[in-house]
Scaffold this motif. Sequence first.
Motif, PDB file in Angstrom:
ATOM      1  N   ARG A 354       0.821  -1.203   0.000  1.00  0.00           N
ATOM      2  CA  ARG A 354       0.000   0.000   0.000  1.00  0.00           C
ATOM      3  C   ARG A 354       0.866   1.269   0.000  1.00  0.00           C
ATOM      4  NH1 ARG A 354      -3.715   0.562   5.105  1.00  0.00           N
ATOM      5  NH2 ARG A 354      -1.634   0.792   6.001  1.00  0.00           N
ATOM      6  N   ASN A 355       0.496   2.235  -0.852  1.00  0.00           N
ATOM      7  CA  ASN A 355       1.133   3.566  -0.947  1.00  0.00           C
ATOM      8  C   ASN A 355       2.565   3.548  -1.469  1.00  0.00           C
ATOM      9  OD1 ASN A 355      -1.167   4.902   0.005  1.00  0.00           O
ATOM     10  ND2 ASN A 355      -0.521   4.700   2.139  1.00  0.00           N
ATOM     11  N   LEU A 356       3.109   2.385  -1.797  1.00  0.00           N
ATOM     12  CA  LEU A 356       4.465   2.363  -2.346  1.00  0.00           C
ATOM     13  C   LEU A 356       4.494   3.009  -3.728  1.00  0.00           C
ATOM     14  CD1 LEU A 356       5.806  -1.171  -1.316  1.00  0.00           C
ATOM     15  CD2 LEU A 356       6.174   1.049  -0.213  1.00  0.00           C
ATOM     16  N   THR A 357       3.442   2.827  -4.492  1.00  0.00           N
ATOM     17  CA  THR A 357       3.379   3.443  -5.824  1.00  0.00           C
ATOM     18  C   THR A 357       3.376   4.971  -5.734  1.00  0.00           C
ATOM     19  OG1 THR A 357       2.110   1.540  -6.615  1.00  0.00           O
ATOM     20  CG2 THR A 357       2.089   3.523  -7.979  1.00  0.00           C
ATOM     21  N   PHE A 358       2.734   5.502  -4.694  1.00  0.00           N
ATOM     22  CA  PHE A 358       2.707   6.951  -4.525  1.00  0.00           C
ATOM     23  C   PHE A 358       4.117   7.486  -4.249  1.00  0.00           C
ATOM     24  CE2 PHE A 358       1.864  10.883  -2.156  1.00  0.00           C
ATOM     25  CZ  PHE A 358       1.029  11.534  -3.057  1.00  0.00           C
ATOM     26  N   ILE A 359       4.900   6.751  -3.472  1.00  0.00           N
ATOM     27  CA  ILE A 359       6.289   7.162  -3.218  1.00  0.00           C
ATOM     28  C   ILE A 359       7.077   7.166  -4.519  1.00  0.00           C
ATOM     29  CG2 ILE A 359       8.418   6.538  -2.019  1.00  0.00           C
ATOM     30  CD1 ILE A 359       6.721   5.357   0.202  1.00  0.00           C
ATOM     31  N   LYS A 360       6.840   6.162  -5.345  1.00  0.00           N
ATOM     32  CA  LYS A 360       7.532   6.099  -6.630  1.00  0.00           C
ATOM     33  C   LYS A 360       7.125   7.265  -7.522  1.00  0.00           C
ATOM     34  CE  LYS A 360       8.493   2.998 -10.485  1.00  0.00           C
ATOM     35  NZ  LYS A 360       8.236   1.662 -11.085  1.00  0.00           N
ATOM     36  N   ALA A 422      12.860   1.889  -3.143  1.00  0.00           N
ATOM     37  CA  ALA A 422      13.588   0.637  -3.387  1.00  0.00           C
ATOM     38  C   ALA A 422      13.659  -0.194  -2.123  1.00  0.00           C
ATOM     39  CB  ALA A 422      14.989   0.956  -3.914  1.00  0.00           C
ATOM     40  N   THR A 423      13.942   0.463  -0.988  1.00  0.00           N
ATOM     41  CA  THR A 423      14.049  -0.282   0.276  1.00  0.00           C
ATOM     42  C   THR A 423      12.711  -0.886   0.687  1.00  0.00           C
ATOM     43  OG1 THR A 423      15.828   1.200   0.988  1.00  0.00           O
ATOM     44  CG2 THR A 423      14.719  -0.082   2.698  1.00  0.00           C
ATOM     45  N   LEU A 424      11.662  -0.070   0.650  1.00  0.00           N
ATOM     46  CA  LEU A 424      10.348  -0.559   1.066  1.00  0.00           C
ATOM     47  C   LEU A 424       9.802  -1.595   0.094  1.00  0.00           C
ATOM     48  CD1 LEU A 424       8.794   2.851   2.173  1.00  0.00           C
ATOM     49  CD2 LEU A 424       9.714   1.041   3.647  1.00  0.00           C
ATOM     50  N   THR A 426      11.544  -3.674  -1.624  1.00  0.00           N
ATOM     51  CA  THR A 426      12.266  -4.927  -1.361  1.00  0.00           C
ATOM     52  C   THR A 426      11.685  -5.638  -0.148  1.00  0.00           C
ATOM     53  OG1 THR A 426      14.297  -3.999  -2.307  1.00  0.00           O
ATOM     54  CG2 THR A 426      14.529  -5.913  -0.848  1.00  0.00           C
ATOM     55  N   ARG A 427      11.392  -4.870   0.897  1.00  0.00           N
ATOM     56  CA  ARG A 427      10.820  -5.485   2.098  1.00  0.00           C
ATOM     57  C   ARG A 427       9.450  -6.089   1.805  1.00  0.00           C
ATOM     58  NH1 ARG A 427      12.261  -2.914   7.848  1.00  0.00           N
ATOM     59  NH2 ARG A 427      14.502  -2.661   7.528  1.00  0.00           N
ATOM     60  N   SER A 428       8.636  -5.356   1.063  1.00  0.00           N
ATOM     61  CA  SER A 428       7.308  -5.901   0.755  1.00  0.00           C
ATOM     62  C   SER A 428       7.410  -7.151  -0.113  1.00  0.00           C
ATOM     63  CB  SER A 428       6.470  -4.824   0.062  1.00  0.00           C
ATOM     64  OG  SER A 428       7.052  -4.470  -1.190  1.00  0.00           O
ATOM     65  N   LYS A 429       8.327  -7.126  -1.077  1.00  0.00           N
ATOM     66  CA  LYS A 429       8.504  -8.311  -1.919  1.00  0.00           C
ATOM     67  C   LYS A 429       9.002  -9.499  -1.110  1.00  0.00           C
ATOM     68  CE  LYS A 429       9.195  -6.159  -6.434  1.00  0.00           C
ATOM     69  NZ  LYS A 429      10.121  -5.967  -7.587  1.00  0.00           N
ATOM     70  N   ASN A 430       9.841  -9.229  -0.131  1.00  0.00           N
ATOM     71  CA  ASN A 430      10.324 -10.329   0.710  1.00  0.00           C
ATOM     72  C   ASN A 430       9.169 -10.968   1.475  1.00  0.00           C
ATOM     73  OD1 ASN A 430      12.977  -9.960  -0.090  1.00  0.00           O
ATOM     74  ND2 ASN A 430      13.472  -8.611   1.639  1.00  0.00           N
ATOM     75  N   ILE A 431       8.262 -10.120   1.987  1.00  0.00           N
ATOM     76  CA  ILE A 431       7.117 -10.673   2.718  1.00  0.00           C
ATOM     77  C   ILE A 431       6.219 -11.461   1.766  1.00  0.00           C
ATOM     78  CG2 ILE A 431       5.044 -10.059   4.008  1.00  0.00           C
ATOM     79  CD1 ILE A 431       6.569  -7.660   5.128  1.00  0.00           C
TER      80      ILE A 431
END
Length: 451
Positions: A354-360, A422-424, A426-431
């Motif tokens: 959620r909201n990661l696209t907005f950061i991008k 990139a950091t967030l 990666t964390r979301s993809k790991n989960i």
Amino acid sequence: MLKLKHLIAAVGLVFAMPLAAQEPVNLDELLQQLKDGKFAQTQDNQAREARFQAEAAEQEQILREAIAQRDRLEQLSAELESQFETNERDLAALEDALTQRMGSLKELFGVLQQVAGDTASTLQNSYVSVEFPGRSDALSDLAQKMGSSSKLASIEEIESVWFALQQEMTESGKVSNFETEVTLANGEKVTKPVVRVGTFNMVADGQYLELVPGTDAVAELIRQPSGRFTATAEALEQGDEQPVKFGLDPTGGSILGLLVQAPNLKERIDQGDTVGYIIIALGIIGLLIALERFVTLTLMGGKVKRQLKQSEAKQDNPLGRVMAVQDKYPQVDTETLELKLSEAILREVPKITRNLTFIKIISVVAPLLGLLGTVTGMINTFQAITLFGTGDPKLMAGGISQALVTTVLGLVVAIPMTLLFATLNTRSKNIVHVLQEQASGIIAERSERGH
């Protein structure tokens, strides 16, 4: 008879006597009137001639006196010219004698005049003169005195130049504390303790001071340099004779003047105008979202790791909710279970990302907004050049500098937003990867039991 009467009347009018105003009765009276008028006119003429002769005698006497005075003045002029020529010869002889007697001293006094003048100018712009006022006045008087060839310097005056130079050199290596009158930034004059650092700087109450040109007075800088320099000024005043760091200006104020003209962070941001404020607002929003995502994903990742160590599924984490699917559908076949697990993972992915696209989006839009502000600023700069010309390079340089502020702000926002995304991400993809991995394990385990 009529013609004779007209002629007599004309003659009477020529004499213009008062008696002519009376109309004669007969020719005898007319003749008597003419006779009396002629006699009176003769008396007037004689009186005028006597007066003229008397005045002529006076004029002749005045002329004789003027000629005598002229002769005396001509004689005096000749005497003065002769005396002037004699004085010129005597003066030239004396000047030659003075030049011969002075010899090399003349060159010495010429150098002394130059050194005294240069030293007086230096002392006028020295912080040491605040502590020791009036030093330059004596040297200025000495330089003016040495400019006259008829006056020589005494030993004491020559020593005063040496003493002033020695004092300036000695005081340039000292840090001195004393009290003096300081003009504050609001125009008020107060007497306060100040600290003088050689001939370079002077501070009071943590504020840098400047020397008022042409005087021995000091005033607070209306605009102080950045905090890291004023902090060193405060440390110097509280140093208690211990070594401290201090922002020293070896040029005596030139570098300090440039530092106080440099805009601070707030002024830089203000130069960005509306576009700059929008970029900063987007950066703050993106930072808050990134902070919320970082905390959420960190807590979520910790819960998922704890769930991996437990066999019982819990509903407080995505992995537990995915694992609960197999307990909810224990009798379904493998393909159905796989679909159910995929559905559960798809339900969890929006919560994780959620909201990661907005950061991008912010990381992409920020530099574009910066470019927009730069282009707008450049347009304004060239419009100013069109109006005022290019006679002042500072005008064009200042406009370009302001235009580039928005580009800087855009990059300042875009770079950390890109790193945070990139950091967030990666964390979301790991989960999500853990969820998919565990779902695949559940399907494999169900397949093995089915066989």
